[in-house]
Design a protein around this motif. Structure first.
Motif, PDB file in Angstrom:
ATOM      1  N   ALA A 143     -12.094 -30.891   6.174  1.00  0.00           N
ATOM      2  CA  ALA A 143     -13.105 -30.049   5.531  1.00  0.00           C
ATOM      3  C   ALA A 143     -13.625 -28.994   6.483  1.00  0.00           C
ATOM      4  N   ALA A 144     -13.370 -29.161   7.788  1.00  0.00           N
ATOM      5  CA  ALA A 144     -13.854 -28.191   8.759  1.00  0.00           C
ATOM      6  C   ALA A 144     -13.040 -26.908   8.749  1.00  0.00           C
ATOM      7  N   VAL A 145     -11.820 -26.922   8.242  1.00  0.00           N
ATOM      8  CA  VAL A 145     -11.050 -25.688   8.136  1.00  0.00           C
ATOM      9  C   VAL A 145     -11.695 -24.830   7.075  1.00  0.00           C
ATOM     10  N   PRO A 146     -11.469 -23.484   7.121  1.00  0.00           N
ATOM     11  CA  PRO A 146     -12.254 -22.578   6.274  1.00  0.00           C
ATOM     12  C   PRO A 146     -12.355 -22.967   4.807  1.00  0.00           C
ATOM     13  N   GLN A 147     -11.238 -23.262   4.152  1.00  0.00           N
ATOM     14  CA  GLN A 147     -11.313 -23.537   2.720  1.00  0.00           C
ATOM     15  C   GLN A 147     -12.083 -24.814   2.439  1.00  0.00           C
ATOM     16  N   ARG A 148     -11.799 -25.872   3.192  1.00  0.00           N
ATOM     17  CA  ARG A 148     -12.494 -27.128   2.990  1.00  0.00           C
ATOM     18  C   ARG A 148     -13.955 -27.026   3.412  1.00  0.00           C
ATOM     19  N   ARG A 149     -14.199 -26.209   4.432  1.00  0.00           N
ATOM     20  CA  ARG A 149     -15.572 -26.023   4.885  1.00  0.00           C
ATOM     21  C   ARG A 149     -16.409 -25.349   3.795  1.00  0.00           C
ATOM     22  N   ARG A 150     -15.824 -24.366   3.141  1.00  0.00           N
ATOM     23  CA  ARG A 150     -16.537 -23.698   2.049  1.00  0.00           C
ATOM     24  C   ARG A 150     -16.859 -24.686   0.925  1.00  0.00           C
ATOM     25  N   LEU A 151     -15.908 -25.582   0.642  1.00  0.00           N
ATOM     26  CA  LEU A 151     -16.135 -26.575  -0.402  1.00  0.00           C
ATOM     27  C   LEU A 151     -17.238 -27.553   0.006  1.00  0.00           C
ATOM     28  N   ALA A 152     -17.262 -27.911   1.303  1.00  0.00           N
ATOM     29  CA  ALA A 152     -18.313 -28.803   1.803  1.00  0.00           C
ATOM     30  C   ALA A 152     -19.686 -28.160   1.658  1.00  0.00           C
ATOM     31  N   ILE A 153     -19.772 -26.866   1.985  1.00  0.00           N
ATOM     32  CA  ILE A 153     -21.042 -26.153   1.838  1.00  0.00           C
ATOM     33  C   ILE A 153     -21.434 -26.065   0.365  1.00  0.00           C
ATOM     34  N   PHE A 154     -20.452 -25.812  -0.501  1.00  0.00           N
ATOM     35  CA  PHE A 154     -20.725 -25.761  -1.938  1.00  0.00           C
ATOM     36  C   PHE A 154     -21.270 -27.104  -2.413  1.00  0.00           C
ATOM     37  N   GLN A 155     -20.698 -28.190  -1.907  1.00  0.00           N
ATOM     38  CA  GLN A 155     -21.193 -29.513  -2.263  1.00  0.00           C
ATOM     39  C   GLN A 155     -22.649 -29.683  -1.838  1.00  0.00           C
ATOM     40  N   GLY A 156     -22.994 -29.193  -0.635  1.00  0.00           N
ATOM     41  CA  GLY A 156     -24.373 -29.273  -0.179  1.00  0.00           C
ATOM     42  C   GLY A 156     -25.312 -28.465  -1.052  1.00  0.00           C
ATOM     43  N   VAL A 157     -24.868 -27.286  -1.462  1.00  0.00           N
ATOM     44  CA  VAL A 157     -25.684 -26.440  -2.334  1.00  0.00           C
ATOM     45  C   VAL A 157     -25.920 -27.121  -3.683  1.00  0.00           C
ATOM     46  N   ILE A 158     -24.849 -27.675  -4.254  1.00  0.00           N
ATOM     47  CA  ILE A 158     -24.970 -28.353  -5.547  1.00  0.00           C
ATOM     48  C   ILE A 158     -25.886 -29.570  -5.442  1.00  0.00           C
TER      49      ILE A 158
END
Length: 405
Positions: free
Chosen positions: A12-27
Motif C-alpha cells: 500500500a506504500a507504493v503510489p497507487q496503493r498509498r492513494r487507496l490507503a488515504i482514500f480509506q482514511g478519508v472514508i
C-alpha cells in the motif's frame, strides 16, 4: 519529514496503493462524522417531541441516556487493543446499526425514539475506535486531530440539517424526513466502505495484525492523565446538557432566535476551534479551553436573565470554542506517543469515560427538572458550571502543552 503510518511497510506504500490507503482514511473519517450527524439530528427535534409527544425533562434526558449508556458499553468492550484488527468489519456494522436507528427514529413515537437512540449508541460505540484507528493509520500524527474533530463536524451537519427540516417542513414530516434522508446517505457510504475494505483487505490485515499496547498499558496511560480526562469530562457535560435541555429552555424563555441558531453556532465554533487549535496555539498558547467555557456559560446565563438574543448567540459561540479546545487537548495529551493501532483503544476508553459522566449528569438534571421546573434547574446548572470551570482554570492543560508532547 514524513510521518509513519500503519501501511508504510506494505505494498500500500507504493503510489497507487498509498492513494487507496488515504482514500480509506478519508472514508473512515466521513463515516464517523456521518454517524455523529445522525445522533445530533435529534437536538432541534427535542422541542418538537415536547410539543407533539409531551416529553418531560426526564424523557428528554432519556433520549440522551439511552444513547450514551449503550454507547459506553460498546466503547468499553471495544477498548481492548486486540479488537483493532476488526476495525473494517466493526465500522460497517456501525453504519448498519445507524440505518436501523434511523428507521426507528423516523416512526416518531416515544418508544421508537428511545429505541432508535439506543441503536444510535450501538452505532457510535461500534464506530469510534475503528474509525480513529483507520484515520490515524492513513494520516499518521495529523490523523489524531482529524479523529478528534470528526465528531463535531458531524454534529454541525446533523444539527443544521435537522434545524432546516424543522423550519421548512411540517413537524411530523420533519421527524420522519430527517432520519429517512440520513439512512439513505448511510446506505451509500456503507456500499463505499464495503468496496474499499475489499480492495484493502490484505493491507489492513498487515497493518492491524499486531498489537503493541497491552490492556495494562492502557490503564497506565489513563492513570497518568486523570486531570486531562476530568477536563474532557467537564467539556462533554457542558455540550451534553446544551444539546439535551437548552433548546427547550430557550423556547420557554421566549428566545426563539437563540433556540434556532445557538446550538448550530456552538457546534460550528467547537469544530472550528478543534481544527484550528494549532493556529490558535501559536497566537494564544496560554488558552486552555476551560477559560472560554467559563466565559461562554456566563454570557449564556446573562442572556437568559436579560433575554438578550445577541449575547446568547455570542455565548454559545464562545462556549463551543472552549469545549472544542478543551476536549481535543485532553485527547491529544492522553494519546501522546500512541501508535495508530493503540490510538483506537485509547480513543474508545476516553470517549466511554467522558460520555458516561455526561450521561449520569444529564439524567440527574432531567430528574431535577421534573421536580423544580426546567428553567430553574438549567439556570442553576449554568451557575454551577461557571463555578466549576473557574475552579479548574489554574491547573487546566494549555495549548502550549501540546507543543511539548
Amino acid at each position: 519529514m514524513q510521518h509513519s503510518t500503519g501501511f508504510d511497510q506494505h505494498p500500500a506504500a507504493v503510489p497507487q496503493r498509498r492513494r487507496l490507503a488515504i482514500f480509506q482514511g478519508v472514508i473512515a473519517a466521513l463515516t464517523f462524522s456521518l454517524l455523529l450527524a445522525g445522533t445530533n439530528a435529534t437536538t432541534p427535534l427535542l422541542p418538537v417531541y415536547r410539543q407533539l409527544l409531551g416529553f418531560t425533562p426526564v424523557t428528554m434526558s432519556l433520549t440522551f441516556v439511552c444513547y450514551v449508556s449503550v454507547q459506553v458499553v460498546f466503547l468499553a468492550i471495544l477498548s481492548r487493543p486486540s479488537v483493532v484488527r476488526w476495525s473494517p468489519v466493526l465500522l460497517c456494522l456501525a453504519v448498519l446499526a445507524a440505518i436501523l436507528s434511523d428507521l426507528s427514529l423516523a416512526r416518531g413515537s416515544e418508544e421508537s425514539i428511545l429505541f432508535g437512540r439506543a441503536l444510535a449508541g450501538v452505532a457510535v460505540g461500534l464506530g469510534t475506535g475503528p474509525a480513529a484507528a483507520l484515520v490515524v493509520a492513513a494520516f499518521g500524527a495529523s490523523g489524531r486531530s482529524l479523529s478528534a474533530t470528526g465528531n463535531l463536524v458531524g454534529a454541525v451537519v446533523g444539527t443544521v440539517f435537522s434545524q432546516l427540516s424543522v423550519a421548512l417542513l411540517e413537524q411530523r414530516v420533519a421527524i420522519s424526513w430527517t432520519f429517512e434522508a440520513h439512512a439513505s446517505v448511510c446506505m451509500l457510504i456503507l456500499l463505499t466502505l464495503l468496496i474499499t475494505f475489499a480492495m484493502m483487505r490484505k493491507a489492513n490485515r498487515k497493518a492491524f495484525g499486531d498489537v503493541s499496547l497491552k490492556a495494562g498499558k492502557v490503564r497506565t496511560a489513563l492513570a497518568a492523565n486523570l486531570f486531562p480526562i476530568f477536563i474532557g469530562s467537564l467539556a462533554w457535560i457542558a455540550i451534553s446538557l446544551a444539546i439535551t435541555f437548552f433548546p427547550s429552555f430557550l423556547e420557554e424563555r421566549g428566545m426563539q432566535g437563540v433556540k434556532a441558531a445557538g446550538m448550530i453556532v456552538l457546534l460550528i465554533c467547537c469544530a472550528a476551534s478543534q481544527l484550528g487549535s494549532k493556529r490558535i496555539a501559536r497566537s494564544a498558547p496560554f488558552l486552555s479551553g476551560v477559560d472560554a467555557m467559563a466565559l461562554g456559560l456566563l454570557l449564556i446565563l446573562g442572556s437568559a436573565l436579560a433575554r438578550s438574543e445577541i449575547i446568547g448567540i455570542a455565548g454559545f459561540g464562545v462556549l463551543g470554542a472552549g469545549i472544542g479546545i478543551a476536549y481535543r487537548l485532553a485527547l491529544v495529551i492522553l494519546t501522546k506517543g500512541a501508535s495508530p493501532k493503540d490510538h483506537g483503544a485509547l480513543s474508545s476508553t476516553y470517549a466511554a469515560i467522558t460520555y458516561a459522566v455526561a450521561a449520569a449528569t444529564v439524567i440527574l438534571v432531567g430528574a431535577a427538572g421534573n421536580i423544580f421546573g426546567l428553567v430553574n434547574v438549567v439556570l442553576a446548572v449554568l451557575i454551577i458550571l461557571v463555578i466549576s470551570c473557574g475552579a479548574l482554570l489554574i491547573k487546566a492543560p494549555r495549548l502550549a502543552d501540546e507543543n511539548r508532547l
